[in-house]
Design a protein around this motif. Structure first.
Motif, PDB file in Angstrom:
ATOM      1  N   GLY A  85     -12.107  39.220 -10.584  1.00 61.54           N
ATOM      2  CA  GLY A  85     -12.011  38.735 -10.110  1.00 61.54           C
ATOM      3  C   GLY A  85     -13.153  37.852 -10.933  1.00 61.54           C
ATOM      4  O   GLY A  85     -14.153  37.971 -11.370  1.00 61.54           O
ATOM      5  N   SER A  86     -12.839  36.686 -11.074  1.00 61.38           N
ATOM      6  CA  SER A  86     -13.648  35.702 -11.593  1.00 61.38           C
ATOM      7  C   SER A  86     -13.973  34.629 -10.867  1.00 61.38           C
ATOM      8  O   SER A  86     -12.895  33.335 -10.251  1.00 61.38           O
ATOM      9  N   HIS A  87     -15.250  34.005 -10.269  1.00 64.20           N
ATOM     10  CA  HIS A  87     -15.008  32.322  -9.750  1.00 64.20           C
ATOM     11  C   HIS A  87     -15.423  31.406 -10.899  1.00 64.20           C
ATOM     12  O   HIS A  87     -14.800  30.217 -10.406  1.00 64.20           O
ATOM     13  N   ALA A 139     -18.245  40.292 -13.464  1.00 65.48           N
ATOM     14  CA  ALA A 139     -16.679  39.094 -14.677  1.00 65.48           C
ATOM     15  C   ALA A 139     -17.357  39.696 -16.333  1.00 65.48           C
ATOM     16  O   ALA A 139     -16.977  40.001 -16.612  1.00 65.48           O
ATOM     17  N   ASN A 140     -18.213  38.349 -16.067  1.00 70.25           N
ATOM     18  CA  ASN A 140     -18.952  38.000 -18.196  1.00 70.25           C
ATOM     19  C   ASN A 140     -19.509  39.840 -18.267  1.00 70.25           C
ATOM     20  O   ASN A 140     -19.218  39.835 -19.260  1.00 70.25           O
ATOM     21  N   GLY A 141     -19.831  40.657 -17.201  1.00 71.29           N
ATOM     22  CA  GLY A 141     -20.977  41.874 -17.706  1.00 71.29           C
ATOM     23  C   GLY A 141     -19.415  42.909 -18.079  1.00 71.29           C
ATOM     24  O   GLY A 141     -20.541  43.550 -19.236  1.00 71.29           O
ATOM     25  N   CYS A 173     -12.018  48.501 -23.403  1.00 71.96           N
ATOM     26  CA  CYS A 173     -10.933  48.216 -23.041  1.00 71.96           C
ATOM     27  C   CYS A 173     -10.797  46.668 -22.892  1.00 71.96           C
ATOM     28  O   CYS A 173     -11.659  45.741 -22.991  1.00 71.96           O
ATOM     29  N   ASP A 174      -9.029  46.368 -23.000  1.00 71.75           N
ATOM     30  CA  ASP A 174      -8.898  45.390 -22.722  1.00 71.75           C
ATOM     31  C   ASP A 174      -9.169  44.622 -21.069  1.00 71.75           C
ATOM     32  O   ASP A 174      -9.303  45.942 -20.654  1.00 71.75           O
ATOM     33  N   VAL A 175      -9.539  43.804 -20.967  1.00 75.55           N
ATOM     34  CA  VAL A 175     -10.279  42.792 -19.706  1.00 75.55           C
ATOM     35  C   VAL A 175      -9.794  41.644 -19.369  1.00 75.55           C
ATOM     36  O   VAL A 175      -9.085  40.293 -20.091  1.00 75.55           O
ATOM     37  N   LEU A 176      -9.085  41.522 -18.125  1.00 77.22           N
ATOM     38  CA  LEU A 176      -8.789  40.485 -17.881  1.00 77.22           C
ATOM     39  C   LEU A 176      -9.357  39.948 -16.086  1.00 77.22           C
ATOM     40  O   LEU A 176      -9.821  41.338 -15.490  1.00 77.22           O
ATOM     41  N   ALA A 177      -9.547  38.146 -16.471  1.00 71.74           N
ATOM     42  CA  ALA A 177     -10.731  38.306 -15.385  1.00 71.74           C
ATOM     43  C   ALA A 177      -9.800  37.067 -14.539  1.00 71.74           C
ATOM     44  O   ALA A 177      -8.728  36.790 -15.351  1.00 71.74           O
ATOM     45  N   VAL A 178      -8.940  37.594 -13.693  1.00 70.43           N
ATOM     46  CA  VAL A 178      -7.991  36.947 -12.739  1.00 70.43           C
ATOM     47  C   VAL A 178      -8.865  35.434 -11.707  1.00 70.43           C
ATOM     48  O   VAL A 178      -9.976  36.239 -11.156  1.00 70.43           O
ATOM     49  N   ARG A 179      -8.581  34.262 -12.331  1.00 72.90           N
ATOM     50  CA  ARG A 179      -9.573  33.007 -11.695  1.00 72.90           C
ATOM     51  C   ARG A 179      -9.116  33.008 -10.236  1.00 72.90           C
ATOM     52  O   ARG A 179      -7.922  32.512  -9.555  1.00 72.90           O
ATOM     53  N   ILE A 180      -9.975  33.300  -9.769  1.00 65.77           N
ATOM     54  CA  ILE A 180     -10.228  33.090  -8.179  1.00 65.77           C
ATOM     55  C   ILE A 180      -9.763  31.536  -7.380  1.00 65.77           C
ATOM     56  O   ILE A 180     -10.669  31.024  -8.162  1.00 65.77           O
TER      57      ILE A 180
END
Length: 145
Positions: free
Chosen positions: A111-113, A126-128, A135-142
């Motif tokens: 999750g990402s704020h 999320a940034n870290g 591998c791929d990273v998906l940051a889901v916008r909260i």
């Protein structure tokens, strides 16, 4: 398009976790992928700077127990088996990287704020995870209510 087989979803066990889990569950179903829930409990000593001469073992054990219970509740709610639920202790970014590598994860979802400015300079989990992941990273916008 990349097909994901092993998706790891790292959640923080807050009321915002379902937003991340909904996206993760949808992607896992779309790709026919296995979904693993991860929660990283930070060592209590980090919060107190490690300078206080007291035994924090009982507090750490309580945090660990509560994390297992909360993760199990999310696992039940989203149909993720107990053997695909991991609670570990450490620094979130490094533990998520370690687990992704050990488990041959091909996608990590966090999750990402979407913080900006000064908060962004301070960094986030999320940034870290994004910087240093193999591998791929998906940051889901909260979404804030």
């Amino acid at each position: 398009m990349t097909t994901y087989k092993n998706i790891l979803v790292a959640i923080d066990l807050t009321e915002e976790a379902p937003q991340v889990l909904e996206k993760a569950k949808s992607l896992a179903q779309t790709h026919g992928a296995q979904l693993t829930l991860i929660h990283v409990v930070e060592p209590v000593g980090y919060a107190y700077g490690g300078d206080i001469p007291m035994d924090l073992t009982e507090l750490q054990d309580q945090l660990d127990k509560a994390a297992h219970e909360q993760l199990a509740a999310y696992g039940d709610q989203y149909g993720i088996s107990k053997d695909q639920q991991i609670v570990t202790v450490g620094r979130p970014e490094s533990e998520i990287h370690r687990l992704a590598k050990e488990m041959n994860g091909d996608l990590v979802i966090v999750g990402s704020h979407g913080r900006k400015g000064f908060q962004l300079l301070l960094g986030s989990t999320a940034n870290g995870v994004l910087h240093g992941s193999e591998c791929d990273v998906l940051a889901v916008r909260i979404q804030q209510d």
